[in-house]
Design an enzyme around this catalytic site. Structure first.
Site, PDB file in Angstrom:
ATOM      1  N   HIS A   3       4.170 -18.793  21.195  1.00 55.15           N
ATOM      2  CA  HIS A   3       5.304 -19.696  21.427  1.00 55.15           C
ATOM      3  C   HIS A   3       6.197 -19.190  22.563  1.00 55.15           C
ATOM      4  O   HIS A   3       7.012 -18.298  22.352  1.00 55.15           O
ATOM      5  CB  HIS A   3       6.137 -19.806  20.144  1.00 55.15           C
ATOM      6  CG  HIS A   3       5.422 -20.526  19.051  1.00 55.15           C
ATOM      7  ND1 HIS A   3       5.408 -21.893  18.944  1.00 55.15           N
ATOM      8  CD2 HIS A   3       4.654 -20.063  18.037  1.00 55.15           C
ATOM      9  CE1 HIS A   3       4.674 -22.253  17.914  1.00 55.15           C
ATOM     10  NE2 HIS A   3       4.199 -21.156  17.339  1.00 55.15           N
ATOM     11  N   GLU A  38       8.660 -20.718  23.776  1.00 60.03           N
ATOM     12  CA  GLU A  38      10.006 -21.295  23.665  1.00 60.03           C
ATOM     13  C   GLU A  38      10.966 -20.444  22.838  1.00 60.03           C
ATOM     14  O   GLU A  38      12.164 -20.667  22.870  1.00 60.03           O
ATOM     15  CB  GLU A  38       9.916 -22.719  23.075  1.00 60.03           C
ATOM     16  CG  GLU A  38       9.447 -22.828  21.625  1.00 60.03           C
ATOM     17  CD  GLU A  38       7.925 -22.787  21.461  1.00 60.03           C
ATOM     18  OE1 GLU A  38       7.230 -22.352  22.391  1.00 60.03           O
ATOM     19  OE2 GLU A  38       7.439 -23.166  20.375  1.00 60.03           O
ATOM     20  N   CYS A  40       0.026 -23.165  20.640  1.00 62.00           N
ATOM     21  CA  CYS A  40      -0.395 -22.860  19.272  1.00 62.00           C
ATOM     22  C   CYS A  40      -1.366 -23.932  18.762  1.00 62.00           C
ATOM     23  O   CYS A  40      -2.484 -24.017  19.247  1.00 62.00           O
ATOM     24  CB  CYS A  40       0.845 -22.697  18.397  1.00 62.00           C
ATOM     25  SG  CYS A  40       0.501 -21.789  16.906  1.00 62.00           S
TER      26      CYS A  40
END
Ligand code: XMP
Length: 507
Positions: free
Chosen positions: A165, A167, A76
């Protein structure tokens, strides 16, 4: 080892947690560190986190990080920084992209080590206001989303960037990307696990505490201090002090006694300091004043009590998020919302050695250590309970009769949550006694009693929280029981406030 550099994204800790969960040891470091400082940690790979800021402020990463020769993955903001710094172009998007999106693998993406194992099309989680509109010279486009770049690789310099993202749970194949970065790009072996780590901590503790008769620690009945005491008890005797400040729940001490009875090396000392705390708190209404008085008295009571006997080692249940957050609070200029009081901050005496074996671990890792140590899972999965206890849930003036009403209501509420299998479906739930009295009718009589609020929230790290969507069918009988059985309460309301703009506690 991998290093995640933190630029303020709410997901930073999650990146490290995910990688550790996959067997790759990962540390979070403050984003203000220079490349030279980061290099001292000898990382095998670096991840630049997201950020609420746009590229171009004085808080950008040190560009020299991209020339350390270590693989770097930008996520990001980290991706935008890399693109811009390497000669690409970043522009504010026409609208903020927040939520689910789909990315497609390009031809280059099919053979790139980061994305080779990814599906051709996969859902991802985006949260950004800026976009890379032109890739840096020499970079390959590996992923795109709606015809726009979503990931690039500059393999000659071992640099990769992703707009989204990987994660978060909402990126289902994110695990593959993180694994590919750690294993295939950084050449790491997934050999980190908590069981092996536990043997290592015990060995380190045994060396640190060799010849030490006893370690002192404060216990609250919470997850961290309970795991701490049990862990220490495996290598030496533990003097566990439990300060009863008078704002505990009916079952706090009982639960702790039940856990500790299985660990003979722990001697639990209960310090009844209720009179001392009430003398200072009776009639106090202001939340910050409550916190400050309780925090100060807690430290004093603890110090007075242990001071009676000579001691050399003090154990604290500091965990990794405390370490990261205090660094962020110092360097990130976070706004002051509440003065959280935790066990800690005891007056430091140079002759007393601090023992903090849980420092490297995240909360859910501490829970897993607790399981490995044989601690009852009910204790390990309990909801967070604030240090000042019921004092900040008795909204407004502190009076013994009001706290007693709250304690009775809390015990019933807890019993009902467990009995109805609701306890583990919410991250934190509690009742707060409100400083309002309302008119009701009970039997044929008018009543004029207290109102009680039920608060139940879902959260990951307490930074943000959603209202838990319990059904009315579940809540109504609980409210009825609270009103029928707790004298002094004639109305129950359900709190519908998310965080932000609310906080989780009422005070
Ligand atoms: P807030 O109310 O700030 O709470 O949204 C976030 C989390 O922290 C807990 N909390 C505290 N914990 N001392 C603590 O140890 C405090 O003074 C305190 N205030 C809030 C709260 O229960 C929630 O889990």
């Amino acid at each position: 080892m991998l290093c995640v550099l933190d630029y303020g994204s709410q997901y930073t800790q999650l990146i490290a947690r995910r990688l550790r969960g996959q067997g790759f040891f990962t540390e979070v470091l403050p984003g203000r560190l220079s490349a030279t400082e980061v290099a001292q940690h000898k990382p095998d790979g670096i991840i630049l986190s997201g950020s609420p800021r746009s590229v171009g402020s004085d808080q950008d990463p040190d560009p020299a990080l991209l020339s350390l020769g270590v693989p770097v993955l930008g996520l990001c903001f980290g991706y935008q920084f890399m693109a811009q710094h390497l000669g690409g172009r970043v522009e504010p998007s026409t609208h903020r992209e927040y939520g689910s999106a789909t990315v497609n693998k390009t031809l280059a993406g099919k053979t790139d080590p980061l994305t080779a194992r990814l599906s051709m099309t996969t859902p991802v989680w985006m949260s950004h206001g800026d976009s890379v509109v032109e890739l840096p010279p020499g970079a390959d486009l590996i992923l795109q989303s709606a015809g726009k770049p979503a990931g690039f690789a500059l393999r000659s310099r071992r640099l990769w960037g992703l707009q989204f993202h990987p994660e978060v749970y909402h990126t289902p194949e994110g695990k593959l990307l993180l694994e590919a970065f750690a294993r295939d790009i950084c050449r790491l072996t997934p050999d980190w696990n908590l069981r092996a780590e536990l043997s290592e901590i015990k060995a380190k503790l045994a060396a640190q505490l060799h010849g030490v008769g006893e370690v002192v620690c404060a216990v609250s009945g919470g997850v961290d201090s309970t795991v701490l005491a049990v862990l220490l008890s495996q290598v030496c005797k533990v003097r566990a002090l439990f300060v009863d400040h008078g704002f505990l729940r009916a079952y706090d001490l009982l639960n702790l006694k039940r856990v500790f009875q299985n660990f003979p090396n722990i001697s639990l000392e209960v310090v009844d300091a209720q009179a001392r705390f009430w003398a200072a708190l009776d009639g106090i209404s202001d939340p910050e004043q409550k916190r400050l008085i309780i925090g100060r008295l807690f430290v004093k009571t603890f110090a007075d009590h242990v001071g009676e006997k000579h001691f050399t080692h003090l154990a604290q249940g500091t965990i990794y998020s405390d370490v990261i957050e205090s660094a962020a609070a110092v360097h990130g200029g976070a706004a002051h919302i509440k003065s959280h009081h935790n066990v800690g901050g005891f007056p430091q005496d140079a002759r007393v050695q601090l023992v903090e074996p849980l420092r490297p671990f995240f909360k859910d890792e501490v829970r897993e250590l607790g399981v490995l140590l044989g601690i009852d899972s009910e204790i390990l999965h309990q909801h967070p309970f604030p240090g000042p206890g019921l004092a900040i849930r008795c909204v407004g003036e502190l009076r013994r009769d009001r706290v007693d009403i709250l304690r009775r209501a809390d015990a019933i509420f807890y019993e009902e949550l467990v009995r109805r299998d609701m306890y583990l479906r919410t991250w934190q739930a509690f009742v707060a006694l409100l400083p309002v009295r309302t008119v009701g009718v009970m039997g044929d009589q008018r009543s004029y009693e207290h109102a009680l609020a039920i608060r139940a929230v879902s959260s990951v790290d307490a930074m943000t929280a959603d209202v838990t969507e319990f059904s009315l069918a579940e809540l109504l009988p609980i409210a009825a029981r609270l009103i029928n059985e707790v004298r002094g309460i004639n109305r129950v309301v359900y709190d519908l406030t998310t965080k932000p703009p609310g906080t989780i506690e009422w005070e």
